[in-house]
Design an enzyme around this catalytic site. Structure first.
Site, mmCIF file in Angstrom:
data_model
loop_
_atom_site.group_PDB
_atom_site.id
_atom_site.type_symbol
_atom_site.label_atom_id
_atom_site.label_comp_id
_atom_site.label_asym_id
_atom_site.label_seq_id
_atom_site.Cartn_x
_atom_site.Cartn_y
_atom_site.Cartn_z
ATOM 1 N N GLU A 75 8.889 -0.843 -0.895
ATOM 2 C CA GLU A 75 8.666 -2.055 -1.689
ATOM 3 C C GLU A 75 9.299 -1.968 -3.070
ATOM 4 O OE1 GLU A 75 4.805 0.399 -2.390
ATOM 5 O OE2 GLU A 75 6.367 0.162 -0.876
ATOM 6 N N CYS A 111 3.447 5.103 3.024
ATOM 7 C CA CYS A 111 2.869 6.270 2.349
ATOM 8 C C CYS A 111 1.526 6.637 2.979
ATOM 9 C CB CYS A 111 2.762 6.017 0.855
ATOM 10 S SG CYS A 111 2.503 7.535 -0.106
ATOM 11 N N HIS A 138 8.104 4.594 -0.406
ATOM 12 C CA HIS A 138 7.630 3.259 -0.777
ATOM 13 C C HIS A 138 8.811 2.284 -0.797
ATOM 14 C CE1 HIS A 138 3.437 4.038 -2.214
ATOM 15 N NE2 HIS A 138 3.897 5.283 -2.256
#
Length: 572
Positions: A535, A405, A533
């Site tokens: 994650e 990001c 993102h």
């Protein structure tokens, strides 16, 4: 539907989220369909406008909901996909009740905390608990409800009262309560009085614990557990000592060894599942236990420098940390994270209060001696210069790099400044009045500038690989991926061709083909940025591919891990 509520006493931050997730995993390992709900007593509608330094990470859900970080724990442990409604806040429930009152739904009655607000909370829990979360059309059978905060806090009182009533609404055989308490060590002696006081307060509010999970630094002796049992009016088998362990992934195994599921099986009169579902659950838990052994037995380490602006509260990056852990486990390495404050990294002259020469040199030593560098997401101008320097160091020294990001945008700006030699290249976020020729990152035109909460590009979106050579595409083993987003800015489309001609290749775009999603630099071992993102979708047994690539490259195993992807896809 069976409901298991997890509450906490004595102090906040006691580990309710990990215990709630672990309890859910145990139910899942026995073949049950499991869901989770998190109650947060704060007045915010959601976590979207809260500072990471105030509350930790904002976790983004598939539907774009911005939620408490514990929902990330639930998704990672249980491999479920939750919705914004699975995070219930005081702000949400009051807004819901007030909107009903404005519509006249209460038929002129005086709207009160009891029964109107407490009924609304119970209705919410019942409705949301039935939402399928595992990709099937079948409703869950077990719902884990975590009550945030500490029992006794004034803001949580309406929820405690609602849960007191809820146990009678659903019936005693369908409701169990796990209360997490602290057993501190004072001058070398374990003290049970805080737990006794916490249970006394809980009972005074009309809730009786079925399990007391005692958080402690060391194993509890039988005598201590019997003492807690006697003074808290529960059986000795209802007191569990949950001591500190080397990894939170050990907690479900610990709870299984403490025979928690045997207790719940009798207490909740659980129905037997089919042999097929039981076998799937057993395979899941076998893999989980094998993972904890890998963690303990790994002899080699991999060091990742995490360069961010919120490093004072490491929960600000908890999903990134967990994804790094998952990837290190896949690579058979012990993870070492070096937390590098980007503000200190870029402050050679000591202009910021608190920055010393020693801190500056320590930050650079940590960066330069790491095997890989990760720059995560964030907002605002603070610490940006240090992030740009980190991206430059990684690129020039061929150190594996991943930008997520903001870290993606940072690397684009660094490339423009130091490869295209446009020293004024920047983002509209950092310099709103920037000249067009220097504007490499733009405010997305469709984003609402009038409000902060819930106005970003949020939730799951497609990213399509272009067909250009890509290390990341090989790791995904797919041309189209679904990842979660949370951003207001994008790469300036007018700058794409110049960047690509200079070697920064945009290998993935959104479904319109106009918004850049992933870049790579061909002649570097692993220099990758992604606007999304990754994650958020990392799972314990199925790590995020961009982060797995970083850790694998930093471990010298990128080719090996890439080739093994088909064989290693998790059955989770």
């Amino acid at each position: 539907m069976k409901y298991v509520v997890v509450s906490g006493g004595v102090i906040s931050g006691i580990g309710k989220g990990v215990i709630a997730s672990s309890v859910g995993l145990l139910f899942k390992s026995h073949g049950y369909r499991v869901t989770s709900i998190k109650i947060d007593p704060y007045m915010n509608i959601d976590a979207g406008t809260m500072s990471p330094l105030e509350h930790g990470e904002v976790f983004v859900l598939k539907d774009g909901g911005e939620a408490d970080l514990d929902l990330g724990n639930y998704e990672r442990y249980l491999n479920v996909t939750l919705t914004r409604d699975h995070n219930l806040t005081t702000g949400k429930i009051y807004k819901h009740v007030i909107e009903k009152e404005r519509r006249g739904d209460y038929l002129g009655k005086t709207v009160q905390i009891v029964p109107h607000l407490t009924n609304a909370i119970q209705d919410w829990l019942e409705t949301v608990s039935k939402i399928p979360v595992d990709g099937s059309d079948e409703s869950p059978e077990i719902c884990i409800i975590e009550l945030g905060g500490t029992v006794g806090d004034i803001e949580s009182m309406p929820f405690v009262e609602a849960l007191r009533q809820f146990q009678f609404r659903v019936g005693a055989d369908n409701f169990a309560l796990v209360h997490v308490s602290l057993v501190p060590v004072i001058h070398g002696e374990l003290k049970t009085k805080p737990t006794q006081a916490a249970i006394r307060e809980l009972r005074s509010l009309g809730l009786t614990p079925d399990i007391i999970a005692c958080r402690c630094t060391e194993k509890l002796s039988r005598a201590i557990m019997e003492k807690i049992s006697m003074f808290c009016h529960v059986g000795p088998d209802q007191v569990l000592g949950v001591h500190d362990v080397s990894s939170t992934y050990h907690v479900p195994v610990m709870l299984e060894e403490l025979k928690l599921m045997s207790y719940f099986s009798q207490r909740l009169h659980l129905d037997k599942v089919t042999p097929e579902r039981q076998a799937i659950g057993e395979r899941l838990f076998t893999r989980w236990k094998a993972l904890t052994m890998v963690h303990d037995q790994s002899s080699q380490s991999v060091t990742i420098a995490l360069v961010g602006k919120y490093v004072d509260l490491q929960d600000s990056y908890i999903s990134v940390v967990k994804a790094l852990e998952h990837s290190a486990l896949r690579c058979g390495r012990k993870l070492v994270i070096r937390w590098v404050d980007s503000e200190i990294l870029g402050d050679q002259d000591g202009n910021n209060a608190g920055t010393t020469k020693a801190a500056f040199h320590e930050a650079w030593a940590n960066l330069c001696t790491s095997d890989g560098i990760l720059v995560p997401g964030g907002f605002g101008t603070r610490g940006i210069h240090g992030m740009i320097l980190a991206a430059q160091w990684a690129r020039e020294n061929k150190v594996p790099y991943l930008g997520i990001c903001l870290g993606f945008q940072i690397a684009v700006i660094e490339y423009a400044r130091n490869v295209l030699n446009n020293k004024n290249a920047t983002s509209e976020e950092f310099l709103p009045e920037v000249k067009d020729e220097d504007k490499y990152i733009l405010y997305m035109p469709e984003v609402d500038k009038s409000q902060m909460g819930g106005t970003m590009r949020l939730g799951e979106r497609e990213a399509r690989f272009t067909g250009a050579p890509s290390k990341l595409q090989k790791l995904y083993n797919s041309d189209v991926v679904l990842e979660r987003h949370r951003h207001r800015y994008e790469v300036n489309p007018d700058k794409i061709s110049g960047l690509e001609e200079a070697g920064l290749k945009f290998v993935s775009k959104d479904d319109s083909g106009e918004r850049m999603e992933v870049f790579e630099v061909d002649n570097l071992p692993y220099y990758v940025g992604c606007q999304y993102h990754p994650e958020y979708l990392s799972r314990v047994l199925d790590p995020s591919k961009p982060i797995l690539g970083l850790v694998a490259a930093a471990s010298g195993k990128l080719d090996e891990i890439t080739e093994a992807q088909d064989e290693l896809e998790a059955e989770f």
